[in-house]
Motif scaffolding. Sequence first.
Motif: not given
Length: 188
Positions: A160-188
């Motif tokens: 948060q201090k570094s200006e990242f934002m929590l996203t509700e988007e999930h990361l889809t694993g390339s091994y079996g398509g498992k979904e992963y959450y809790d990612y924070w993002i920052k755009f250029k």
Amino acid sequence: MLDIYKSCPILENENFLLRLIEEKDAEDLLKIYSDKAALPFFNSDNCHGSNFYITNEKDMINTIKYWRIEYSEGGFVRFTIIDKGRNSAIGTIELFNRKANDYFNNCGLLRIDLHPDYENTEIIADILSIIVEPAYELFDCTMIAMKAPIYAVDRIEALQKSEFMLTEEHLTGSYGGKEYYDYWIKFK
């Protein structure tokens, strides 16, 4: 533009230095990867089921050798984080441009593994201040993403201090398509 897989830069500020991992880091890094208190903060999403719990120097050296092979093949860069005051390795950063068929395509995926003594807001924010801005150019991306589960309170505060934002988007694993959450993002 610099090809990070041909020449890995050294990044630093007054407190920390980030450089390509070397086998000589094994002794210091074993203190981190064998520490059960550090384990919950490692991001092993989509890492073939590994949790990176390493209990002996031989396995630590073999892991470093594997990380160096990945680097030489353009898979990812694994930086060692050096505490300049102690002149010792206190963790690692993995970073790569992720190619995938999900929201995190062409994203700089950032993973930070730290010794528990360094798992605090100010230190994590300080380390992020070294790596995030150059990562956009070094990894040819416009978004950086880092995982911070709900219990990783200091990481969340640092993001948060570094200006990242929590996203509700999930990361889809390339091994079996498992979904992963809790990612924070920052755009250029």
